[in-house]
Design a protein around this motif. Structure first.
Motif, PDB file in Angstrom:
ATOM      1  N   ALA A 186       0.870  -1.212   0.131  1.00 36.02           N
ATOM      2  CA  ALA A 186      -0.031   0.007  -0.017  1.00 36.02           C
ATOM      3  C   ALA A 186       0.804   1.227   0.074  1.00 36.02           C
ATOM      4  CB  ALA A 186      -1.097   0.043   1.266  1.00 36.02           C
ATOM      5  N   ARG A 219      -0.573  -1.038  -4.733  1.00 32.49           N
ATOM      6  CA  ARG A 219      -1.795  -0.093  -4.996  1.00 32.49           C
ATOM      7  C   ARG A 219      -1.361   1.080  -4.078  1.00 32.49           C
ATOM      8  NH1 ARG A 219      -4.878  -2.397  -8.362  1.00 32.49           N
ATOM      9  NH2 ARG A 219      -4.614  -4.916  -8.304  1.00 32.49           N
ATOM     10  N   ILE A 221      -2.766   4.313  -2.412  1.00 31.63           N
ATOM     11  CA  ILE A 221      -3.813   4.663  -1.399  1.00 31.63           C
ATOM     12  C   ILE A 221      -4.091   6.166  -1.309  1.00 31.63           C
ATOM     13  CG2 ILE A 221      -4.824   4.421   0.962  1.00 31.63           C
ATOM     14  CD1 ILE A 221      -4.533   1.649  -0.510  1.00 31.63           C
ATOM     15  N   ALA A 228      -9.034   2.998  -0.173  1.00 34.52           N
ATOM     16  CA  ALA A 228      -8.495   1.792   0.687  1.00 34.52           C
ATOM     17  C   ALA A 228      -9.534   0.622   0.131  1.00 34.52           C
ATOM     18  CB  ALA A 228      -8.588   1.974   2.222  1.00 34.52           C
ATOM     19  N   ALA A 231      -8.913  -0.534  -3.022  1.00 33.72           N
ATOM     20  CA  ALA A 231      -7.826  -1.563  -3.109  1.00 33.72           C
ATOM     21  C   ALA A 231      -7.841  -2.863  -2.529  1.00 33.72           C
ATOM     22  CB  ALA A 231      -6.398  -0.605  -2.436  1.00 33.72           C
ATOM     23  N   ALA A 245       1.930  -1.964   4.475  1.00 33.41           N
ATOM     24  CA  ALA A 245       1.430  -0.599   4.315  1.00 33.41           C
ATOM     25  C   ALA A 245       2.886   0.402   4.351  1.00 33.41           C
ATOM     26  CB  ALA A 245       0.599  -0.014   5.451  1.00 33.41           C
ATOM     27  N   LEU A 254      -6.181   1.787   5.805  1.00 34.25           N
ATOM     28  CA  LEU A 254      -6.293   0.641   5.224  1.00 34.25           C
ATOM     29  C   LEU A 254      -7.488  -0.473   6.327  1.00 34.25           C
ATOM     30  CD1 LEU A 254      -4.754   0.191   2.785  1.00 34.25           C
ATOM     31  CD2 LEU A 254      -3.067  -1.068   4.189  1.00 34.25           C
TER      32      LEU A 254
END
Lengths: 331, 331
Positions: A186, A219, A221, A228, A231, A245, A254
DNA sequence: ACGTGTCACTTGCTCGTGTCACTTACTCGT
DNA sequence: ACGAGTAAGTGACACGAGCAAGTGACACGT
């Protein structure tokens, strides 16, 4: 007696008070070597200095010596997380016994850093993150005595490498060790963080490769749980069960997105952050994350500065033990 | 030609290059008033300065004038939250056009602040929070030109009051407006925060009194959800339905404690924080909190510094509009 | 008596600027 | 023709500290 203490005392005043010349005062207060001064005189001068509350003028000293006793901590203008605050405090404490004063300045890219440099003439500059070649040239031109760069690599001897990739690597390794085969990453959308993002991601990639896993599903964010959620949907569709992350803030987004989507953490999707921010212990579920030992980092920075300034001793490196995984519940 | 640019150019070099005296150079570069200088000469000097990349030596200038162009932002060593970072950046930007450079220093109480002051001889010092009388005396002795203190009151003309009480007041008012009759206050255990804690709490108390509510039920929260769970139990037993948290971090601990205890937020207990930290939008439930407009605060600080240094203009105050309630879901 | 060495200092210059006082040269009013 | 006034610029002195080089006094060896 003390009536005229309006003006700051100068070494001249001390000299008069102690009945010696200004030079003698200078020698005594600076412990200049190869100078023989009887204890009686030394005491007299020290007492006079104390009585007049003498403290040398930094500007005069700087003018004469060519540099000040200030160490400049140059920070980029992007959000660097609370870890830096801790490092700053520690660093200041490490430098104090050497007579160095630490001040911070966050560098705005609109303005050249010449200004700050010239306004301070620091003994050393520590900068974190990588700047552009323009700034590099500016620093070169300014003839900085010591430059400790906290960056990714150790391409120059003055650089102090911070194991950024290792942060990503540890995240991935933790996920792999807890049974995750397909890993996601992320990334923050903030452009200014790209150096850090790229390196952490690189660490994740390396770890995946070494562990025989597929490369991470990356991905971006946005600052919004909806992004989130989206994703997370894509990750799940791709079979991703664990996500690294960029940092705890992204991890929190997330978590919020997962909640919205009805995705359980860590059962449906494991999340691991970075930085161990204060709030990480109180999220739902509590966040598993990679901590940085600010103390050790600061110690190494201080070491680099001192070695660079005195020319004695050897430069250390930041040990990999500065990083550690704090296992909570999210992964 | 440029072979000897090893040394920094001085005004002497510029004078030679332009074929005038050093004095003239100084007059031109400083725009000294009451001086008649033909445009031709002015141009010649300016060009010479640019060609040699001349920039005045800060230390020499400081030595001569008695103070530097540095503004020192003195921060206490306790965690001040991310709002400060934003203020710092804004402030730096506001000061730049006046030729002032902002640097920060977090003050460690072990060491006197004389060191920093003397190392910089700043034009102004801005300090946040209140220090002890010892430090006050030190500052007095050091003869600081301008001192902007960001504190609670405006007891001295150089002080810039920050509406700390109002933060608590707004929290309480919001809770009251949403139907809460019995209000609690969640205080941090950190001793160093006492000034802020006391003032925010004072605001809450005032608001309660004015609104005809009972005084708030104050409980101290440790850095641990268990202590929050305990406090929450006591609040509920006392009929408290809404809690003002010292800040968002405390609020997050409260949320974590409520989760553990099976207490629903906001239905069973409403929680409102302070600071609007980044993570506040992503907690469960998202945190209602009081924001601070860093931009306006920074502008006022800058104004105070400029007024203090130039002696012209009038000092403003921080308008109450810097504070605002961000309503999310926790209250 | 004289050269040498060490102690305990001091004299004097330097770092780069800002600024006051002072010098020319030139114009203008009477 | 002459003093006043101004334009254009320079010389010299701070500011406060560091440091190279020098100085007088005394001790010691021959």
């Amino acid at each position: 007696m003390e009536h005229a203490s309006r003006r700051r005392a100068t070494s001249q005043d001390v000299a008069k008070e102690a009945g010696v010349s200004r030079t003698t005062v200078s020698y005594i207060l600076n412990n200049t070597p190869h100078q023989s001064i009887p204890d009686a005189t030394r005491q007299r001068v020290l007492e006079a200095a104390a009585r007049l509350r003498y403290t040398p003028s930094a500007s005069a000293r700087t003018l004469r010596r060519g540099h000040s006793d200030v160490v400049l901590f140059l920070l980029p203008d992007w959000p660097i997380g609370h870890a830096i605050a801790a490092v700053t405090e520690q660093l200041a404490q490490h430098l104090l016994p050497h007579g160095l004063t630490l001040v911070s300045h966050t560098h705005l890219r609109e303005r050249p850093l010449d200004d700050v440099w010239r306004a301070l003439t620091p003994a050393a500059v520590i900068r974190v993150g990588e700047f552009g070649p323009v700034e590099d040239e500016q620093l070169r031109q300014a003839q900085i005595e010591v430059l400790v760069e906290v960056g990714v690599s150790e391409s120059s001897p003055t650089q102090l490498a911070f194991p950024i990739q290792r942060m990503g690597r540890m995240q991935a390794e933790h996920l792999a060790a807890t049974g995750h085969q397909r890993i996601g990453y992320a990334a923050p959308s903030e452009r200014r963080l790209s150096v850090f993002r790229d390196n952490r991601l690189h660490g994740v990639r390396e770890a995946c490769a070494e562990l025989g896993l597929d490369l991470p599903d990356v991905r971006t964010i946005e600052n919004d749980p909806a992004s989130a959620t989206e994703a997370i949907g894509q990750w799940r569709a791709a079979g991703v069960t664990g996500v690294c992350a960029y940092n705890d803030e992204i991890a929190m987004i997330l978590l919020a997105g997962a909640r919205r989507a009805g995705v359980r953490v860590p059962d449906d999707l494991a999340v691991i952050g970075t930085d161990n921010m204060h709030a990480a212990a109180f999220t739902d579920p509590p966040l598993t994350t990679v901590t940085i030992d600010a103390c050790q980092v600061a110690a190494q920075m201080a070491n680099h500065v001192i070695v660079g300034l005195t020319g004695t001793g050897t430069r250390g490196r930041i040990p990999s033990s500065v990083l550690d995984v704090v296992v909570r519940e999210s992964a």
